[in-house]
Design an enzyme around this catalytic site. Structure first.
Site, mmCIF file in Angstrom:
data_model
loop_
_atom_site.group_PDB
_atom_site.id
_atom_site.type_symbol
_atom_site.label_atom_id
_atom_site.label_comp_id
_atom_site.label_asym_id
_atom_site.label_seq_id
_atom_site.Cartn_x
_atom_site.Cartn_y
_atom_site.Cartn_z
ATOM 1 N N HIS A 221 31.635 26.570 33.701
ATOM 2 C CA HIS A 221 30.909 25.489 33.818
ATOM 3 C C HIS A 221 31.521 24.020 33.688
ATOM 4 C CE1 HIS A 221 27.418 23.053 34.858
ATOM 5 N NE2 HIS A 221 26.646 23.368 33.599
ATOM 6 N N HIS A 260 32.486 28.766 43.390
ATOM 7 C CA HIS A 260 31.261 27.932 43.061
ATOM 8 C C HIS A 260 30.135 29.040 43.403
ATOM 9 C CE1 HIS A 260 27.828 25.025 42.556
ATOM 10 N NE2 HIS A 260 28.660 24.404 41.970
ATOM 11 N N ASP A 311 35.557 20.037 39.531
ATOM 12 C CA ASP A 311 36.415 19.924 38.453
ATOM 13 C C ASP A 311 37.738 19.918 38.613
ATOM 14 O OD1 ASP A 311 34.040 19.950 36.422
ATOM 15 O OD2 ASP A 311 33.742 21.987 36.634
HETATM 16 N N1 CMC Z 1 39.695 32.441 40.788
HETATM 17 C C1 CMC Z 1 39.904 33.417 41.476
HETATM 18 N N2 CMC Z 1 39.061 34.441 41.968
HETATM 19 C C2 CMC Z 1 37.683 33.833 42.020
HETATM 20 C C3 CMC Z 1 37.391 32.473 41.716
HETATM 21 C C4 CMC Z 1 38.445 31.699 40.970
HETATM 22 N N3 CMC Z 1 38.361 30.453 40.543
HETATM 23 N N4 CMC Z 1 35.916 32.349 41.673
HETATM 24 C C5 CMC Z 1 35.570 33.380 42.306
HETATM 25 N N5 CMC Z 1 36.602 34.279 42.383
HETATM 26 C C6 CMC Z 1 36.139 35.413 43.224
HETATM 27 C C7 CMC Z 1 35.720 36.485 41.936
HETATM 28 O O1 CMC Z 1 36.842 37.189 41.070
HETATM 29 C C8 CMC Z 1 34.915 37.671 42.880
HETATM 30 O O2 CMC Z 1 35.955 38.362 43.228
HETATM 31 P P1 CMC Z 1 35.618 40.220 43.534
HETATM 32 O O3 CMC Z 1 34.390 40.006 44.373
HETATM 33 O O4 CMC Z 1 36.721 40.493 44.079
HETATM 34 O O5 CMC Z 1 35.276 40.551 42.070
HETATM 35 C C9 CMC Z 1 34.404 36.637 43.903
HETATM 36 O O6 CMC Z 1 35.506 35.461 44.086
HETATM 37 C C10 CMC Z 1 32.912 36.111 43.747
HETATM 38 O O7 CMC Z 1 33.074 35.270 42.459
HETATM 39 P P2 CMC Z 1 31.905 35.598 41.259
HETATM 40 O O8 CMC Z 1 32.902 35.140 40.243
HETATM 41 O O9 CMC Z 1 31.395 36.631 41.431
HETATM 42 O O10 CMC Z 1 30.973 34.317 41.979
HETATM 43 P P3 CMC Z 1 30.000 33.429 40.936
HETATM 44 O O11 CMC Z 1 29.177 32.814 41.892
HETATM 45 O O12 CMC Z 1 29.584 34.532 39.966
HETATM 46 O O13 CMC Z 1 30.924 32.385 40.194
HETATM 47 C C11 CMC Z 1 31.936 30.750 39.540
HETATM 48 C C12 CMC Z 1 31.082 31.157 40.325
HETATM 49 C C13 CMC Z 1 32.216 29.028 39.409
HETATM 50 C C14 CMC Z 1 31.685 31.453 37.967
HETATM 51 C C15 CMC Z 1 33.504 31.346 39.874
HETATM 52 O O14 CMC Z 1 33.934 30.831 40.909
HETATM 53 C C16 CMC Z 1 34.742 30.909 38.643
HETATM 54 O O15 CMC Z 1 34.644 31.470 37.617
HETATM 55 N N6 CMC Z 1 35.382 29.616 38.822
HETATM 56 C C17 CMC Z 1 36.201 29.369 37.820
HETATM 57 C C18 CMC Z 1 35.531 28.198 36.784
HETATM 58 C C19 CMC Z 1 35.207 27.053 37.289
HETATM 59 O O16 CMC Z 1 35.823 26.372 38.111
HETATM 60 N N7 CMC Z 1 34.053 26.627 37.171
HETATM 61 C C20 CMC Z 1 33.477 25.447 37.624
HETATM 62 C C21 CMC Z 1 32.234 25.579 38.606
HETATM 63 S S1 CMC Z 1 31.555 24.227 39.315
HETATM 64 C C22 CMC Z 1 31.135 22.707 38.418
HETATM 65 C C23 CMC Z 1 30.754 22.970 37.037
HETATM 66 O O17 CMC Z 1 30.029 23.466 37.026
HETATM 67 O O18 CMC Z 1 31.522 22.125 36.162
#
Ligand code: CMC
Length: 374
Positions: A221, A260, A311
């Protein structure tokens, strides 16, 4: 796992809200009906804070009154200053923020009153005092004296003044203000949902915001803006960026500042923040992070089709402004207090205890043996 289980509440609509609307299909975000990028172009942060808390944009008189109340509350009690002085200097400022809001709850004369009038007054105190406390800690941990706040400065200017003892030029302050506007509110994200969940048991605003801060700290987050900077510092030079990001993706690493839960083809806040990141890079005559930014972004989109979230540009922008990296998420806090407070009031106004179910997968029923038979 059964298809009936929506892990992470993926795609589940749990309530209604009037505060903001995230529209990934048209890459847009509105606060009470106004597009966030229009608010960035035409308003200062105080006007947007007023809008989020009071449902309408202020007229001149209302804004003046709001600013009068906010600046009046830019003071800390002796107890709170002593608590700040006693905190370990190595404390993460997000833990400091969480503790500070909790202490304010001990001191607030209206803690127990959950009426919307009292909540609005308490929200104003938390909104005004939290940045003052964080800036004080910014100084104290460096062995420096706390700088008193100045009433004549805007919310953003006063934060710079209290951290650094000076206010930067107008363009830098505007970029900071824009980041505050973009961070102010984003519907049912983790920290807001945490605040609403705490509120749903009829707990108080200080407790709900304390919990929200703990939730925002996590790198999935708000903590991502700090992680972005750690990544950029590791990459160090644009020449290293391509190799670094390809290796990280080969290792299946999660790249912070990308992806996201709701936006799957780009975060609506990024274009505006990216523009201001560019402006700050130009003013600071430092394009290194901008070049790294572009290379990493290109590869992420090409290899993974994953776009930056807000971010990603805020991290290096705050770095160029001179803030310590571990202060990036606390800056997010001082803005999001407005969104959290509005959601807490909305939850109180139409409350239903938030209590989902879980599918049990532990041991079958077992008989309890006496201690000496186990
Ligand atoms: N880098 C690499 N792979 C990614 C990323 C990333 N940043 N984000 C998603 N993926 C991949 C993930 O590994 C998954 O792949 P697979 O289907 O092969 O397992 C696929 O994309 C779907 O991702 P998910 O984690 O299931 O998606 P989600 O909706 O649960 O997660 C998230 C969203 C924000 C937690 C994730 O994108 C993430 O961990 N991002 C990095 C942390 C980040 O930047 N957070 C800030 C969020 S927005 C602003 C805020 O809240 O501050």
């Amino acid at each position: 796992m059964s298809d009936d289980i929506k892990k992470g509440l993926l795609g589940i609509v749990v309530d209604e809200t009037e505060i903001s609307k995230v529209m990934p299909e048209i890459n847009s975000l509105t606060y009470r009906g106004y597009a966030a990028q229009d608010l960035c172009a035409r308003c200062k942060f105080e006007e947007v804070a007023y809008l989020i808390l009071n449902k309408e944009l202020p007229n001149k008189k209302q804004l003046k009154q709001f600013e009068k109340e906010e600046t009046k509350e830019r003071v800390l009690s002796k107890t709170l200053i002593n608590v700040l002085k006693q905190m370990p200097k190595k404390s993460h400022p997000m833990d400091v923020a969480r503790t500070v809001v909790s202490v304010m709850g001990l001191e607030d004369k209206e803690t127990k009153d959950n009426s919307s009038e009292a909540n609005l007054r308490k929200a104003m105190r938390i909104f005004a005092k939290t940045p003052v406390a964080l800036a004080a800690f910014y100084r104290l941990r460096k062995g420096k004296k706390i700088i008193p706040s100045k009433k004549k400065l805007t919310f953003a200017e006063n934060f710079f003044h209290m951290c650094f003892g000076k206010v930067p030029n107008k363009e830098i302050v505007k970029a900071f203000d824009v980041s505050l506007i973009l961070y102010a509110e984003h519907s049912f994200n983790v920290s807001t949902f945490t605040a609403r969940t705490i509120t749903s048991s009829l707990s108080d605003i200080h407790g709900a915001i304390t919990g929200a801060i703990a939730s925002l700290k996590g790198p999935l987050h708000g903590g991502a803006n700090e992680e972005v900077m750690h990544m950029m510092k590791k990459i160090k030079k644009p020449e290293n960026a391509l190799k670094w990001i390809n290796k990280a993706l080969d290792n299946k690493d999660v790249i912070m500042g990308f992806g996201h839960r709701v936006y799957k083809s780009g975060d609506s806040r990024v274009p505006t923040m990216r523009e201001y990141f560019g402006k700050v890079s130009k003013i600071k005559k430092d394009k290194v992070f901008e070049k790294i930014y572009e290379i990493v972004e290109k590869v992420m989109i090409k290899r993974k089709n994953i776009h930056p979230n807000v971010d990603y540009p805020t991290g290096p922008t705050y770095h160029l402004m001179g803030f310590d990296t571990d202060f990036f998420t606390p800056i997010f806090v001082i803005s999001r207090i407005t969104g959290w407070s509005a959601h807490i009031m909305e939850q109180h106004a139409a409350n239903k205890l938030i209590r989902p179910l879980a599918s049990y997968k532990g041991s079958k029923h077992r008989k309890v043996m006496q201690l000496n038979h186990r």
